[in-house]
Every structure is written in C-alpha cells, then in structure tokens.
Design a protein around this motif. Sequence first.
Motif, PDB file in Angstrom:
ATOM      1  N   ASP A  11       1.133  -0.781  -0.488  1.00 54.03           N
ATOM      2  CA  ASP A  11      -0.100   0.108  -0.017  1.00 54.03           C
ATOM      3  C   ASP A  11       0.618   1.974   0.144  1.00 54.03           C
ATOM      4  O   ASP A  11       1.889   1.653   0.844  1.00 54.03           O
ATOM      5  CB  ASP A  11      -0.765   0.387   0.795  1.00 54.03           C
ATOM      6  N   CYS A  12       1.121   2.037  -1.094  1.00 50.74           N
ATOM      7  CA  CYS A  12       1.784   3.204  -0.893  1.00 50.74           C
ATOM      8  C   CYS A  12       0.300   4.568  -0.969  1.00 50.74           C
ATOM      9  O   CYS A  12      -0.800   4.299  -0.458  1.00 50.74           O
ATOM     10  CB  CYS A  12       2.045   3.767  -2.245  1.00 50.74           C
ATOM     11  N   PHE A  13       1.305   4.809   0.469  1.00 54.15           N
ATOM     12  CA  PHE A  13       0.088   5.828   1.041  1.00 54.15           C
ATOM     13  C   PHE A  13       0.782   7.685   1.111  1.00 54.15           C
ATOM     14  O   PHE A  13       3.051   7.504   0.816  1.00 54.15           O
ATOM     15  CB  PHE A  13       0.371   5.970   2.931  1.00 54.15           C
ATOM     16  N   GLU A  14       0.177   8.472   0.881  1.00 53.10           N
ATOM     17  CA  GLU A  14       1.400  10.034   0.606  1.00 53.10           C
ATOM     18  C   GLU A  14       1.512  10.716   2.552  1.00 53.10           C
ATOM     19  O   GLU A  14       0.400  10.611   3.282  1.00 53.10           O
ATOM     20  CB  GLU A  14       0.492  11.243   0.408  1.00 53.10           C
ATOM     21  N   SER A  15       2.454  10.671   2.537  1.00 55.40           N
ATOM     22  CA  SER A  15       3.265  11.238   4.160  1.00 55.40           C
ATOM     23  C   SER A  15       3.572  12.434   4.424  1.00 55.40           C
ATOM     24  O   SER A  15       4.424  12.601   3.052  1.00 55.40           O
ATOM     25  CB  SER A  15       4.252   9.893   4.084  1.00 55.40           C
ATOM     26  N   TRP A  16       3.428  12.640   5.567  1.00 56.14           N
ATOM     27  CA  TRP A  16       4.185  14.162   5.148  1.00 56.14           C
ATOM     28  C   TRP A  16       5.740  13.322   6.365  1.00 56.14           C
ATOM     29  O   TRP A  16       5.369  12.644   6.992  1.00 56.14           O
ATOM     30  CB  TRP A  16       2.803  15.137   6.062  1.00 56.14           C
ATOM     31  N   TRP A  17       6.281  14.527   5.986  1.00 58.41           N
ATOM     32  CA  TRP A  17       7.585  14.448   7.051  1.00 58.41           C
ATOM     33  C   TRP A  17       8.029  16.032   7.242  1.00 58.41           C
ATOM     34  O   TRP A  17       8.073  16.898   6.650  1.00 58.41           O
ATOM     35  CB  TRP A  17       8.549  14.039   6.082  1.00 58.41           C
ATOM     36  N   ARG A  18       8.295  16.288   8.198  1.00 60.70           N
ATOM     37  CA  ARG A  18       8.675  16.683   9.391  1.00 60.70           C
ATOM     38  C   ARG A  18      10.513  16.581   9.210  1.00 60.70           C
ATOM     39  O   ARG A  18      10.349  16.285  10.564  1.00 60.70           O
ATOM     40  CB  ARG A  18       7.927  17.163  10.897  1.00 60.70           C
ATOM     41  N   SER A  19      10.836  17.726   9.263  1.00 56.44           N
ATOM     42  CA  SER A  19      12.403  17.782   9.276  1.00 56.44           C
ATOM     43  C   SER A  19      12.530  18.971  10.389  1.00 56.44           C
ATOM     44  O   SER A  19      12.151  21.018  10.354  1.00 56.44           O
ATOM     45  CB  SER A  19      13.126  18.522   7.881  1.00 56.44           C
ATOM     46  N   HIS A  20      13.629  19.724  11.073  1.00 61.33           N
ATOM     47  CA  HIS A  20      13.816  20.804  12.431  1.00 61.33           C
ATOM     48  C   HIS A  20      15.216  20.983  11.678  1.00 61.33           C
ATOM     49  O   HIS A  20      16.081  20.169  11.353  1.00 61.33           O
ATOM     50  CB  HIS A  20      13.876  19.751  12.772  1.00 61.33           C
ATOM     51  N   GLN A  53      -5.515   7.742   6.393  1.00 61.46           N
ATOM     52  CA  GLN A  53      -5.742   7.794   5.721  1.00 61.46           C
ATOM     53  C   GLN A  53      -5.645   6.661   4.881  1.00 61.46           C
ATOM     54  O   GLN A  53      -5.501   5.645   5.329  1.00 61.46           O
ATOM     55  CB  GLN A  53      -4.113   8.714   4.707  1.00 61.46           C
ATOM     56  N   THR A  54      -6.639   6.208   3.238  1.00 60.35           N
ATOM     57  CA  THR A  54      -6.535   5.422   2.414  1.00 60.35           C
ATOM     58  C   THR A  54      -5.214   5.997   1.175  1.00 60.35           C
ATOM     59  O   THR A  54      -4.719   6.524   0.635  1.00 60.35           O
ATOM     60  CB  THR A  54      -8.212   5.447   1.523  1.00 60.35           C
ATOM     61  N   PRO A  55      -4.795   4.142   0.817  1.00 60.15           N
ATOM     62  CA  PRO A  55      -4.007   4.586   0.133  1.00 60.15           C
ATOM     63  C   PRO A  55      -4.057   5.525  -1.147  1.00 60.15           C
ATOM     64  O   PRO A  55      -5.386   5.078  -1.504  1.00 60.15           O
ATOM     65  CB  PRO A  55      -3.586   3.081  -0.067  1.00 60.15           C
ATOM     66  N   ILE A  56      -2.780   5.606  -2.084  1.00 60.91           N
ATOM     67  CA  ILE A  56      -3.022   6.576  -3.138  1.00 60.91           C
ATOM     68  C   ILE A  56      -2.451   4.962  -4.124  1.00 60.91           C
ATOM     69  O   ILE A  56      -2.897   5.574  -4.768  1.00 60.91           O
ATOM     70  CB  ILE A  56      -2.127   7.677  -2.870  1.00 60.91           C
ATOM     71  N   GLN A  57      -1.685   3.957  -3.559  1.00 66.72           N
ATOM     72  CA  GLN A  57      -1.911   2.693  -4.778  1.00 66.72           C
ATOM     73  C   GLN A  57      -1.597   1.573  -3.930  1.00 66.72           C
ATOM     74  O   GLN A  57      -1.257   1.535  -2.886  1.00 66.72           O
ATOM     75  CB  GLN A  57      -0.327   3.145  -5.369  1.00 66.72           C
ATOM     76  N   VAL A  58      -2.261   1.050  -4.434  1.00 66.63           N
ATOM     77  CA  VAL A  58      -2.080  -0.600  -4.101  1.00 66.63           C
ATOM     78  C   VAL A  58      -1.615  -1.499  -5.351  1.00 66.63           C
ATOM     79  O   VAL A  58      -2.297  -1.232  -6.058  1.00 66.63           O
ATOM     80  CB  VAL A  58      -3.385  -1.136  -3.515  1.00 66.63           C
ATOM     81  N   GLU A  59      -0.211  -2.330  -4.655  1.00 65.15           N
ATOM     82  CA  GLU A  59      -0.286  -3.076  -5.749  1.00 65.15           C
ATOM     83  C   GLU A  59       0.381  -4.915  -4.959  1.00 65.15           C
ATOM     84  O   GLU A  59       0.391  -5.224  -4.063  1.00 65.15           O
ATOM     85  CB  GLU A  59       1.386  -3.279  -5.980  1.00 65.15           C
TER      86      GLU A  59
END
Length: 69
Positions: A11-20, A53-59
């Motif tokens: 399952d491909c999820f769109e994720s946010w990353w936080r960088s400091h 969230q729901t996956p943006i792509q499933v393989e």
Amino acid sequence: LMPVFKLIKDDCFESWWRSHYEVQAETLEEAVELVKNDEVDPYDTEMLPDLMQTPIQVEIFDENGNLLN
C-alpha cells in the motif's frame, strides 16, 4: 480442495515528513529560501503518521515478486 495462493500487498500512502533546521542567515526570508532549496541539512526528521488515510496506490504481488494488478 481449493488452491492456496501466497500473495504480497504493498500500500502506497502519501506521507508528510517534518524536518527541523537551525539556519544561519541574514533574514528570515533568506533562511526560508535556504531550507526550500535544500541548501541546509536538517538536524532531525520525523514522519508524521496519518493512520486514517487511504492508500493512493495498491500493488499485489505473487510470492515470486511478479506484479499481478
């Protein structure tokens, strides 16, 4: 008897990353540009999970790694 299939689901999820960052610059605007242009390295990075969230792509793969969909 029905056959048994071994499958793998990715399952491909769109994720946010936080960088400091700690940025040395003449102005806040310059510091923002340095970060936006990847000209400084973060001192810490973390993924911000969103478990609703729901996956943006499933393989789906077979046990040999062949893509089935």
